[in-house]
Design an enzyme around this catalytic site. Structure first.
Site, PDB file in Angstrom:
ATOM      1  N   ASN A  62     -10.102  -3.311  -6.679  1.00 11.62           N
ATOM      2  CA  ASN A  62      -9.308  -2.316  -7.408  1.00 11.62           C
ATOM      3  C   ASN A  62      -9.891  -1.948  -8.767  1.00 11.62           C
ATOM      4  OD1 ASN A  62      -6.081  -3.446  -6.134  1.00 11.62           O
ATOM      5  ND2 ASN A  62      -7.424  -1.823  -5.395  1.00 11.62           N
TER       6      ASN A  62
ATOM      7  N   ASP B 173       0.837  -1.202   0.000  1.00  7.65           N
ATOM      8  CA  ASP B 173       0.000   0.000   0.000  1.00  7.65           C
ATOM      9  C   ASP B 173       0.872   1.251   0.000  1.00  7.65           C
ATOM     10  OD1 ASP B 173      -2.296   1.497   0.020  1.00  7.65           O
ATOM     11  OD2 ASP B 173      -2.637   1.305   2.181  1.00  7.65           O
TER      12      ASP B 173
END
Length: 237
Positions: free
Chosen positions: A62, A14
Protein backbone atom coordinates in the site's frame (compact mmCIF):
# COMPACT_ATOMS: atom_id res chain seq x y z
CA UNK A 1 -19.11 -33.62 15.76
CA UNK A 2 -21.40 -30.60 15.72
CA UNK A 3 -19.96 -27.75 13.61
CA UNK A 4 -19.10 -24.54 15.42
CA UNK A 5 -18.38 -20.96 14.53
CA UNK A 6 -14.82 -20.13 13.46
CA UNK A 7 -12.27 -19.39 16.15
CA UNK A 8 -10.41 -16.97 13.91
CA UNK A 9 -11.89 -14.80 11.15
CA UNK A 10 -9.64 -12.75 8.85
CA UNK A 11 -10.98 -9.99 6.62
CA UNK A 12 -9.45 -8.31 3.56
CA UNK A 13 -11.22 -4.95 3.74
CA UNK A 14 -11.44 -4.00 0.07
CA UNK A 15 -13.52 -1.38 -1.68
CA UNK A 16 -13.29 1.82 0.36
CA UNK A 17 -12.08 3.89 -2.59
CA UNK A 18 -14.61 2.47 -5.03
CA UNK A 19 -17.40 3.03 -2.51
CA UNK A 20 -16.41 6.69 -2.26
CA UNK A 21 -16.26 7.07 -6.05
CA UNK A 22 -19.77 5.63 -6.40
CA UNK A 23 -20.98 8.13 -3.81
CA UNK A 24 -19.28 11.00 -5.62
CA UNK A 25 -16.95 11.52 -2.66
CA UNK A 26 -13.19 11.60 -2.12
CA UNK A 27 -11.35 8.32 -1.47
CA UNK A 28 -10.54 9.58 2.01
CA UNK A 29 -14.24 9.56 2.87
CA UNK A 30 -14.39 5.91 1.90
CA UNK A 31 -11.60 5.14 4.36
CA UNK A 32 -13.47 7.03 7.10
CA UNK A 33 -16.58 4.96 6.44
CA UNK A 34 -14.48 1.80 6.41
CA UNK A 35 -13.16 2.67 9.88
CA UNK A 36 -16.75 2.70 11.15
CA UNK A 37 -17.28 -0.82 9.80
CA UNK A 38 -14.09 -1.95 11.57
CA UNK A 39 -15.77 -0.97 14.84
CA UNK A 40 -19.03 -2.65 13.85
CA UNK A 41 -17.58 -5.95 12.63
CA UNK A 42 -15.50 -6.21 15.79
CA UNK A 43 -18.63 -5.82 17.90
CA UNK A 44 -20.59 -8.32 15.78
CA UNK A 45 -17.86 -10.94 16.17
CA UNK A 46 -17.71 -10.32 19.91
CA UNK A 47 -21.48 -10.85 20.12
CA UNK A 48 -21.10 -14.18 18.31
CA UNK A 49 -18.40 -15.33 20.71
CA UNK A 50 -15.67 -15.41 18.04
CA UNK A 51 -12.34 -15.10 19.89
CA UNK A 52 -10.06 -13.72 17.13
CA UNK A 53 -10.59 -11.24 14.32
CA UNK A 54 -7.78 -10.11 12.01
CA UNK A 55 -8.32 -7.13 9.70
CA UNK A 56 -6.02 -6.33 6.77
CA UNK A 57 -5.69 -2.58 7.28
CA UNK A 58 -2.47 -1.62 5.46
CA UNK A 59 -0.26 -3.88 3.36
CA UNK A 60 3.42 -3.69 2.51
CA UNK A 61 2.27 -2.89 -1.04
CA UNK A 62 0.00 0.00 0.00
CA UNK A 63 3.01 2.32 0.18
CA UNK A 64 2.72 2.48 -3.62
CA UNK A 65 -0.43 4.59 -3.29
CA UNK A 66 -0.25 8.40 -3.65
CA UNK A 67 1.59 9.98 -0.71
CA UNK A 68 -1.39 12.15 0.16
CA UNK A 69 -3.55 9.05 0.59
CA UNK A 70 -0.91 7.18 2.61
CA UNK A 71 -0.45 10.19 4.90
CA UNK A 72 -4.21 10.38 5.39
CA UNK A 73 -4.40 6.68 6.27
CA UNK A 74 -1.65 7.04 8.87
CA UNK A 75 -3.47 9.98 10.50
CA UNK A 76 -6.79 8.15 10.33
CA UNK A 77 -5.26 5.12 12.02
CA UNK A 78 -3.79 7.23 14.81
CA UNK A 79 -7.15 8.96 15.33
CA UNK A 80 -8.96 5.61 15.33
CA UNK A 81 -6.67 4.18 18.01
CA UNK A 82 -7.19 7.26 20.19
CA UNK A 83 -10.95 7.57 19.69
CA UNK A 84 -11.71 3.86 20.03
CA UNK A 85 -9.67 3.22 23.17
CA UNK A 86 -12.72 3.68 25.47
CA UNK A 87 -14.63 1.12 23.34
CA UNK A 88 -11.85 -1.45 23.72
CA UNK A 89 -11.74 -0.84 27.46
CA UNK A 90 -15.51 -0.95 27.98
CA UNK A 91 -16.04 -4.09 25.88
CA UNK A 92 -12.95 -5.91 27.17
CA UNK A 93 -11.50 -6.26 23.66
CA UNK A 94 -7.80 -6.94 23.28
CA UNK A 95 -5.92 -5.06 20.56
CA UNK A 96 -2.91 -6.46 18.74
CA UNK A 97 -0.93 -5.68 15.60
CA UNK A 98 0.89 -7.92 13.14
CA UNK A 99 3.32 -6.57 10.57
CA UNK A 100 6.44 -4.42 10.67
CA UNK A 101 5.55 -1.17 12.46
CA UNK A 102 9.17 0.00 12.72
CA UNK A 103 8.70 2.26 9.70
CA UNK A 104 5.81 4.22 11.23
CA UNK A 105 6.32 7.63 12.82
CA UNK A 106 6.90 7.77 16.57
CA UNK A 107 3.43 9.03 17.46
CA UNK A 108 1.70 6.24 15.58
CA UNK A 109 4.03 3.58 16.98
CA UNK A 110 3.41 4.87 20.49
CA UNK A 111 -0.36 4.85 19.96
CA UNK A 112 -0.19 1.22 18.80
CA UNK A 113 2.02 0.09 21.69
CA UNK A 114 -0.04 2.01 24.25
CA UNK A 115 -3.32 0.38 23.18
CA UNK A 116 -1.70 -3.06 23.01
CA UNK A 117 -0.43 -2.62 26.56
CA UNK A 118 -3.69 -1.19 27.93
CA UNK A 119 -5.74 -4.11 26.60
CA UNK A 120 -3.28 -6.98 27.06
CA UNK A 121 -5.40 -8.70 29.73
CA UNK A 122 -8.73 -8.39 27.92
CA UNK A 123 -10.41 -11.66 26.98
CA UNK A 124 -13.73 -10.90 25.24
CA UNK A 125 -12.23 -10.83 21.73
CA UNK A 126 -8.78 -10.20 20.30
CA UNK A 127 -8.81 -7.80 17.37
CA UNK A 128 -5.64 -7.94 15.28
CA UNK A 129 -4.85 -5.19 12.79
CA UNK A 130 -2.43 -6.15 10.01
CA UNK A 131 -0.35 -3.00 9.49
CA UNK A 132 2.50 -2.73 7.03
CA UNK A 133 1.86 -6.44 6.67
CA UNK A 134 2.63 -8.80 3.84
CA UNK A 135 2.74 -12.55 4.25
CA UNK A 136 5.93 -12.98 2.23
CA UNK A 137 7.60 -10.27 4.30
CA UNK A 138 6.44 -11.95 7.52
CA UNK A 139 7.78 -15.33 6.42
CA UNK A 140 11.08 -13.77 5.29
CA UNK A 141 11.48 -12.03 8.67
CA UNK A 142 10.74 -15.34 10.38
CA UNK A 143 13.42 -17.14 8.37
CA UNK A 144 15.94 -14.43 9.22
CA UNK A 145 15.22 -14.95 12.93
CA UNK A 146 15.60 -18.71 12.58
CA UNK A 147 18.82 -18.35 10.59
CA UNK A 148 20.40 -16.67 13.61
CA UNK A 149 19.51 -19.57 15.90
CA UNK A 150 19.94 -22.70 13.78
CA UNK A 151 23.26 -24.31 12.90
CA UNK A 152 23.66 -26.77 10.01
CA UNK A 153 24.13 -29.54 12.59
CA UNK A 154 20.91 -28.62 14.42
CA UNK A 155 18.98 -28.26 11.19
CA UNK A 156 20.04 -31.71 10.00
CA UNK A 157 18.52 -33.29 13.11
CA UNK A 158 15.10 -31.66 12.70
CA UNK A 159 12.07 -33.21 11.03
CA UNK A 160 9.85 -31.21 8.70
CA UNK A 161 7.23 -31.07 11.48
CA UNK A 162 9.86 -29.66 13.85
CA UNK A 163 10.63 -26.93 11.34
CA UNK A 164 6.94 -26.16 10.80
CA UNK A 165 6.53 -25.80 14.57
CA UNK A 166 9.52 -23.46 14.74
CA UNK A 167 8.13 -21.32 11.93
CA UNK A 168 4.75 -21.14 13.69
CA UNK A 169 6.46 -20.06 16.90
CA UNK A 170 8.29 -17.19 15.20
CA UNK A 171 5.60 -15.70 12.97
CA UNK A 172 3.89 -12.44 13.94
CA UNK A 173 0.88 -14.61 14.76
CA UNK A 174 2.81 -17.02 17.00
CA UNK A 175 0.24 -17.12 19.81
CA UNK A 176 -2.83 -17.07 17.55
CA UNK A 177 -4.80 -19.99 16.11
CA UNK A 178 -4.83 -20.53 12.36
CA UNK A 179 -7.45 -18.69 10.33
CA UNK A 180 -10.67 -20.69 9.92
CA UNK A 181 -12.57 -18.24 7.76
CA UNK A 182 -11.20 -15.64 5.36
CA UNK A 183 -13.53 -12.97 3.96
CA UNK A 184 -12.73 -10.56 1.14
CA UNK A 185 -15.09 -7.73 0.33
CA UNK A 186 -15.07 -5.68 -2.87
CA UNK A 187 -15.51 -8.39 -5.50
CA UNK A 188 -11.92 -9.46 -6.13
CA UNK A 189 -11.18 -13.18 -5.76
CA UNK A 190 -7.62 -13.33 -4.50
CA UNK A 191 -5.95 -13.19 -1.11
CA UNK A 192 -3.29 -10.59 -1.95
CA UNK A 193 -0.32 -11.77 0.12
CA UNK A 194 -2.41 -12.01 3.29
CA UNK A 195 -1.80 -14.72 5.91
CA UNK A 196 -0.68 -17.28 3.33
CA UNK A 197 0.74 -19.56 6.02
CA UNK A 198 -2.02 -19.14 8.59
CA UNK A 199 -4.92 -19.49 6.13
CA UNK A 200 -3.74 -22.81 4.67
CA UNK A 201 -7.03 -24.50 5.57
CA UNK A 202 -9.30 -21.47 5.81
CA UNK A 203 -12.75 -21.42 4.25
CA UNK A 204 -12.80 -18.60 1.69
CA UNK A 205 -15.69 -16.17 1.27
CA UNK A 206 -15.76 -13.53 -1.47
CA UNK A 207 -18.46 -10.88 -1.73
CA UNK A 208 -18.98 -8.07 -4.26
CA UNK A 209 -20.09 -5.81 -1.40
CA UNK A 210 -17.71 -2.88 -0.93
CA UNK A 211 -16.36 -2.77 2.60
CA UNK A 212 -18.20 0.37 3.81
CA UNK A 213 -21.46 -1.35 2.82
CA UNK A 214 -20.65 -4.67 4.50
CA UNK A 215 -23.29 -5.38 7.11
CA UNK A 216 -24.22 -7.64 9.98
CA UNK A 217 -26.76 -9.62 7.93
CA UNK A 218 -24.13 -10.53 5.33
CA UNK A 219 -21.67 -11.60 8.01
CA UNK A 220 -24.35 -13.72 9.67
CA UNK A 221 -25.17 -15.38 6.33
CA UNK A 222 -21.49 -16.22 5.84
CA UNK A 223 -21.27 -17.68 9.33
CA UNK A 224 -24.29 -19.86 8.66
CA UNK A 225 -22.71 -21.07 5.41
CA UNK A 226 -19.48 -21.77 7.31
CA UNK A 227 -21.44 -24.10 9.59
CA UNK A 228 -22.67 -26.02 6.55
CA UNK A 229 -19.25 -26.57 5.02
CA UNK A 230 -17.40 -29.81 5.70
CA UNK A 231 -13.82 -29.16 6.73
CA UNK A 232 -11.87 -32.35 6.16
CA UNK A 233 -8.29 -31.01 6.29
CA UNK A 234 -7.19 -33.50 3.64
CA UNK A 235 -9.02 -36.44 5.20
CA UNK A 236 -12.36 -38.06 4.42
CA UNK A 237 -15.79 -37.70 5.95
Amino acid sequence: MKPSYPQHIAVIMDGNGRWAKKQGKKRTQGHKEGAKIVRDITQWCAEKGIPYLTLYAFSTENWKRPKIEVDFLMKLLEKYLHDEKPVYMKNHIRFRVIGDISVFNTRLKNAILELEHATQNHTKLTQILALNYGSRDEIARTFIKLAHTLTPHTLASLSSQDIISMINANLDTATLPDVDMLIRTGGEKRISNFMLWQASYAELFFTPTLFPSFGKNELNAMLEEFLQRQRRFGGVE
